[in-house]
Design an enzyme around this catalytic site. Structure first.
Site, short mmCIF file in Angstrom:
data_model
loop_
_atom_site.label_atom_id
_atom_site.label_comp_id
_atom_site.label_asym_id
_atom_site.label_seq_id
_atom_site.Cartn_x
_atom_site.Cartn_y
_atom_site.Cartn_z
N LYS A 192 2.73 -1.40 13.73
CA LYS A 192 3.45 -0.28 14.60
C LYS A 192 2.49 1.04 14.10
O LYS A 192 1.82 1.09 13.26
CB LYS A 192 4.77 0.17 13.71
CG LYS A 192 4.86 0.45 12.16
CD LYS A 192 6.36 0.95 12.19
CE LYS A 192 7.31 -0.19 12.36
NZ LYS A 192 7.30 -1.46 11.33
N PHE A 200 0.20 3.48 9.47
CA PHE A 200 0.17 4.65 8.59
C PHE A 200 0.99 4.22 7.21
O PHE A 200 1.71 4.76 6.54
CB PHE A 200 0.98 5.55 9.11
CG PHE A 200 2.34 5.15 9.83
CD1 PHE A 200 3.56 4.35 9.30
CD2 PHE A 200 2.40 5.15 11.25
CE1 PHE A 200 4.57 4.15 9.87
CE2 PHE A 200 3.57 4.60 12.06
CZ PHE A 200 4.52 4.14 11.43
N TYR A 201 0.95 2.81 6.81
CA TYR A 201 1.50 2.37 5.75
C TYR A 201 0.60 2.32 4.42
O TYR A 201 -0.04 1.47 3.87
CB TYR A 201 1.49 0.72 6.07
CG TYR A 201 3.03 0.24 6.68
CD1 TYR A 201 3.53 1.38 7.20
CD2 TYR A 201 3.13 -0.82 6.95
CE1 TYR A 201 4.83 1.26 7.91
CE2 TYR A 201 4.46 -1.28 7.47
CZ TYR A 201 5.20 -0.23 7.90
OH TYR A 201 6.35 -0.68 8.77
N GLY A 202 0.23 3.73 4.01
CA GLY A 202 -0.68 4.01 2.78
C GLY A 202 -0.22 5.31 2.22
O GLY A 202 -0.16 6.11 3.20
N THR A 257 0.94 -1.21 0.03
CA THR A 257 0.16 0.05 0.12
C THR A 257 0.86 1.32 -0.29
O THR A 257 0.24 2.45 0.24
CB THR A 257 -1.09 0.06 1.27
OG1 THR A 257 -0.13 -0.27 2.30
CG2 THR A 257 -2.05 -0.89 1.08
#
Length: 334
Positions: free
Chosen positions: A86, A54-56, A23
């Site tokens: 995380k 917050f991986y996007g 992502t």
């Protein structure tokens, strides 16, 4: 032969799988391709998955939504996956946020968005200098005791921070420390972090063992990096640094060819073995194609002579440029 690694009291493979790339690209990867990668990883024994709140790029929470869809489509994977997620970052300002209310909100959000009632590992992405560790870790302890998270992971922290964490939290609450470790990221062996982990039996989840793809040899110049790719921002990928750093890749390729493995396989194997006696490193690689996943999970063992040859190369090579860029670089090893 060493025993299999354990995270949060559960056995995991000797290599883990980082999910950010699914992502974190400027284009959308179909679920069919993502799920094929995740299933291949599990089939090959790599059941330690590392995600982030917050991986996007389009929506910071895209990785959580992706996991939700995956577990709905493959409920048999729920009990197989050891999941680390995380948080602890304000992604709008790109700054650490470990205020107790923020961490509570994040943990609740991660559980809700992934559709799970329990997360094996909760990781605070960066140390927040504005919040005392005691206040942040009190939330971690609260959620572990409530049975909502299984353990805690520190990330990109200093040796002193690990020591303080061990004074605040019971050792059994700390499952691992997540750090960047690769052939061009070896700082943990110089700044005391590796030694503290060795002394306390704390595994290291070693992310980016392929240098974000650089060490795989797939890039020949900075122009090969796609438009919109975050790596275009990183210091080591800048045109003025790229050629100098490529020297390491060329030297590693020679050893890989002699051994009959790919540069990626050699790089992952080196990370797994570089800790020496008493220190467990679990390489956490990322990939977006099932063929890449399978390649990186081929068991490779380096001989003492091969490790010595690589170490000689590293002694004569210093990467050009920081691991990240600008303010992101200043958050490391706090």
């Amino acid at each position: 032969m060493s025993s299999p690694p354990t995270i949060a009291g559960r056995q995991v493979g000797e290599t883990g799988f980082g999910l950010m790339n699914f992502t974190g690209r400027s284009y959308i990867i179909p679920d069919e391709e993502i799920f094929a990668c995740l299933n291949t990883s599990l089939e090959k024994g790599a059941n330690f998955f590392v995600s982030g709140e917050f991986y996007g790029i389009r929506d910071p929470e895209d990785n959580l939504h992706m996991l939700n869809r995956y577990f709905k489509a493959h409920p048999e994977a729920l009990d197989k996956v050891v999941l680390s997620v995380k948080a602890g970052m304000d992604w709008k300002t790109r700054t650490p946020d470990s205020k107790p209310e923020s961490l509570r909100r994040s943990i609740d959000n991660i559980l809700a968005k992934t559709g799970r009632t329990y997360i094996d590992v909760f990781c605070i992405a960066r140390v927040d200098p504005k919040v005392p560790l005691e206040e942040s870790y009190a939330v971690v302890k609260e959620y572990i005791q409530a049975g909502k998270i299984g353990s805690f992971c520190l990330s990109e922290c200093s040796a002193d921070t690990i020591k303080k964490a061990l004074m605040i939290l019971p050792r059994e609450y700390i499952s691992c420390v997540e750090l960047e470790v690769s052939l061009w990221s070896t700082e943990i062996f110089e700044n005391g972090v590796a030694e503290v982990c060795r002394e306390n039996g704390i595994p290291i989840a070693a992310y980016s063992p392929l240098g974000r793809g650089f060490l795989s040899g797939q890039f020949k110049s900075a122009a090969d990096i796609p438009e919109g790719d975050l790596r275009r921002l990183f210091d080591r990928y800048q045109p003025e640094n790229f050629g100098k750093n490529l020297e390491l890749v060329e030297k590693v390729k020679v050893i890989a060819e002699k051994k009959g493995v790919t540069p990626s396989q050699l790089a992952v194997a080196w990370v797994r073995q570089c800790g020496g006696e008493g220190l467990r490193l679990i390489p956490i690689f990322g990939a977006t194609k099932k063929e890449q996943v399978a390649e990186n999970l081929v068991p490779v063992s380096l001989s003492t002579a091969e490790m010595a040859e690589i170490d000689q190369i590293l002694k004569s090579f210093k990467p050009t440029g920081g691991r990240y860029f600008g303010a992101m670089e200043s958050m490391l090893y706090q």
